[in-house]
Design an enzyme around this catalytic site. Sequence first.
Site, mmCIF file in Angstrom:
data_model
loop_
_atom_site.group_PDB
_atom_site.id
_atom_site.type_symbol
_atom_site.label_atom_id
_atom_site.label_comp_id
_atom_site.label_asym_id
_atom_site.label_seq_id
_atom_site.Cartn_x
_atom_site.Cartn_y
_atom_site.Cartn_z
ATOM 1 N N ALA A 29 0.804 -1.216 0.000
ATOM 2 C CA ALA A 29 0.000 0.000 0.000
ATOM 3 C C ALA A 29 0.846 1.280 0.000
ATOM 4 O O ALA A 29 0.401 2.317 -0.480
ATOM 5 C CB ALA A 29 -0.941 -0.016 1.194
ATOM 6 N N THR A 33 0.414 5.656 -1.540
ATOM 7 C CA THR A 33 -0.032 6.754 -0.664
ATOM 8 C C THR A 33 0.161 8.110 -1.345
ATOM 9 O O THR A 33 -0.646 9.011 -1.153
ATOM 10 C CB THR A 33 0.676 6.721 0.715
ATOM 11 O OG1 THR A 33 2.087 6.699 0.514
ATOM 12 C CG2 THR A 33 0.253 5.520 1.538
ATOM 13 N N PHE A 40 -2.834 0.890 5.119
ATOM 14 C CA PHE A 40 -3.552 0.328 6.258
ATOM 15 C C PHE A 40 -2.961 0.780 7.583
ATOM 16 O O PHE A 40 -3.669 1.156 8.505
ATOM 17 C CB PHE A 40 -3.478 -1.206 6.189
ATOM 18 C CG PHE A 40 -4.721 -1.841 5.660
ATOM 19 C CD1 PHE A 40 -5.894 -1.126 5.504
ATOM 20 C CD2 PHE A 40 -4.725 -3.192 5.330
ATOM 21 C CE1 PHE A 40 -7.037 -1.728 5.020
ATOM 22 C CE2 PHE A 40 -5.868 -3.804 4.843
ATOM 23 C CZ PHE A 40 -7.019 -3.065 4.689
ATOM 24 N N GLN A 106 0.558 -6.619 -3.546
ATOM 25 C CA GLN A 106 -0.516 -6.863 -2.583
ATOM 26 C C GLN A 106 -1.634 -5.857 -2.813
ATOM 27 O O GLN A 106 -2.665 -5.925 -2.172
ATOM 28 C CB GLN A 106 0.003 -6.673 -1.156
ATOM 29 C CG GLN A 106 1.124 -7.593 -0.769
ATOM 30 C CD GLN A 106 1.582 -7.281 0.652
ATOM 31 O OE1 GLN A 106 1.068 -7.805 1.622
ATOM 32 N NE2 GLN A 106 2.553 -6.394 0.765
ATOM 33 N N HIS A 126 -3.752 -10.087 -3.722
ATOM 34 C CA HIS A 126 -4.963 -9.791 -2.950
ATOM 35 C C HIS A 126 -6.098 -9.279 -3.823
ATOM 36 O O HIS A 126 -7.021 -8.627 -3.336
ATOM 37 C CB HIS A 126 -4.643 -8.793 -1.829
ATOM 38 C CG HIS A 126 -3.685 -9.343 -0.814
ATOM 39 N ND1 HIS A 126 -2.904 -8.546 -0.001
ATOM 40 C CD2 HIS A 126 -3.384 -10.629 -0.490
ATOM 41 C CE1 HIS A 126 -2.158 -9.330 0.779
ATOM 42 N NE2 HIS A 126 -2.424 -10.589 0.501
ATOM 43 N N CYS A 134 -19.082 -12.591 -8.663
ATOM 44 C CA CYS A 134 -20.051 -13.377 -7.896
ATOM 45 C C CYS A 134 -19.292 -14.466 -7.129
ATOM 46 O O CYS A 134 -18.430 -15.145 -7.698
ATOM 47 C CB CYS A 134 -21.064 -14.019 -8.830
ATOM 48 S SG CYS A 134 -22.062 -15.261 -7.995
ATOM 49 N N SER A 200 5.670 -1.985 1.925
ATOM 50 C CA SER A 200 4.872 -2.991 2.633
ATOM 51 C C SER A 200 5.381 -3.150 4.050
ATOM 52 O O SER A 200 6.595 -3.202 4.282
ATOM 53 C CB SER A 200 4.950 -4.345 1.915
ATOM 54 O OG SER A 200 4.257 -5.321 2.678
ATOM 55 N N SER A 201 4.440 -3.255 4.994
ATOM 56 C CA SER A 201 4.831 -3.500 6.387
ATOM 57 C C SER A 201 5.242 -4.958 6.592
ATOM 58 O O SER A 201 5.754 -5.314 7.639
ATOM 59 C CB SER A 201 3.671 -3.145 7.320
ATOM 60 O OG SER A 201 2.528 -3.920 6.972
ATOM 61 N N ASN A 225 10.958 1.265 2.563
ATOM 62 C CA ASN A 225 9.781 1.489 3.412
ATOM 63 C C ASN A 225 10.161 2.483 4.498
ATOM 64 O O ASN A 225 11.227 2.355 5.090
ATOM 65 C CB ASN A 225 9.346 0.161 4.058
ATOM 66 C CG ASN A 225 7.882 0.163 4.450
ATOM 67 O OD1 ASN A 225 7.012 0.284 3.595
ATOM 68 N ND2 ASN A 225 7.595 0.060 5.730
#
Length: 253
Positions: A29, A33, A40, A106, A126, A134, A200-201, A225
């Site tokens: 994520a 940003t 998150f 991700q 993800h 559906c 990524s964390s 990071n």
Amino acid sequence: MIAKDLENGVERLGEMIASASAIVPFTGAGISTECGIPDFRSPGGLWTRNRPIPYDEFVASPAARDESWRRRFEMEATFAAARPGRGHRALAALHRAGKVPGVVTQNIDNLHQASGIPADDVVELHGNTTYARCLGCDTRYDLLWARTRFETSGHAPACDLCARPVKTATISFGQPMPTEAMRRATELAQACDLFLVIGSSLVVWPAAGMPLLAKRAGARLVIVNREPTEQDDDADLVIRHDIGETLGPFVGN
Ligand code: NAD
């Protein structure tokens, strides 16, 4: 080893990129940003505002499905306005240069594809929140269809064909990982000589296992990071700076 400052980090990263023949970026994520999509776990991130709705709850509870779709439409203006940032554009440039056989992400925001990397070369662990499927028969729906249903009925949409719940094409907590994406990510991680973790964390598993897989298979590991991660000690280079500033020099023309 931790880069002593941004300049030093960019220089060392540049050397590692130049000497690599197969680079696999692994994004989270944090790369998005600067495009206006909150992550998150940073302060003020989505995690601090909304408890994630696990998969079994989505399936079992109409109220959870309504809430999940309400949140999705609340975020729509943000997702729709987001454009690829410097990190995405730098990776697209490396892909164009033939250095990147595939990006493992991700993220669910479609920004790697928007940056020009063909969808076939973006491995989404993800899923993707820019369309829906559906849960029963896997029929694909666009978000406008889902939104119209939601606004007309006041409830989460159900499939036109089989009446089962329709969900954004993302992988929620507790939902099985996509088998083909995991297979391709594993293959890419094991075949590369430089694995680049970006934003990524590294706390969401099994995705967070990919860097160590690459490292054990002989790749050099770089982590970009701004906060420390549990895998920093395993990395050959850690750059604790802003992603846009770090990757900006690699955007090219
Ligand atoms: P995370 O929120 O757990 O971690 C993001 C990391 O990026 C943090 O450690 C933060 O310090 C760092 N970061 C944020 N902005 C940065 C910047 N400009 N420069 C440098 N570092 C920066 O995210 P995760 O590890 O990807 O895991 C969260 C899960 O939620 C994943 O599945 C993710 O895909 C999903 N998610 C996706 C999006 C998206 O698609 N854009 C947004 C939120 C969450």
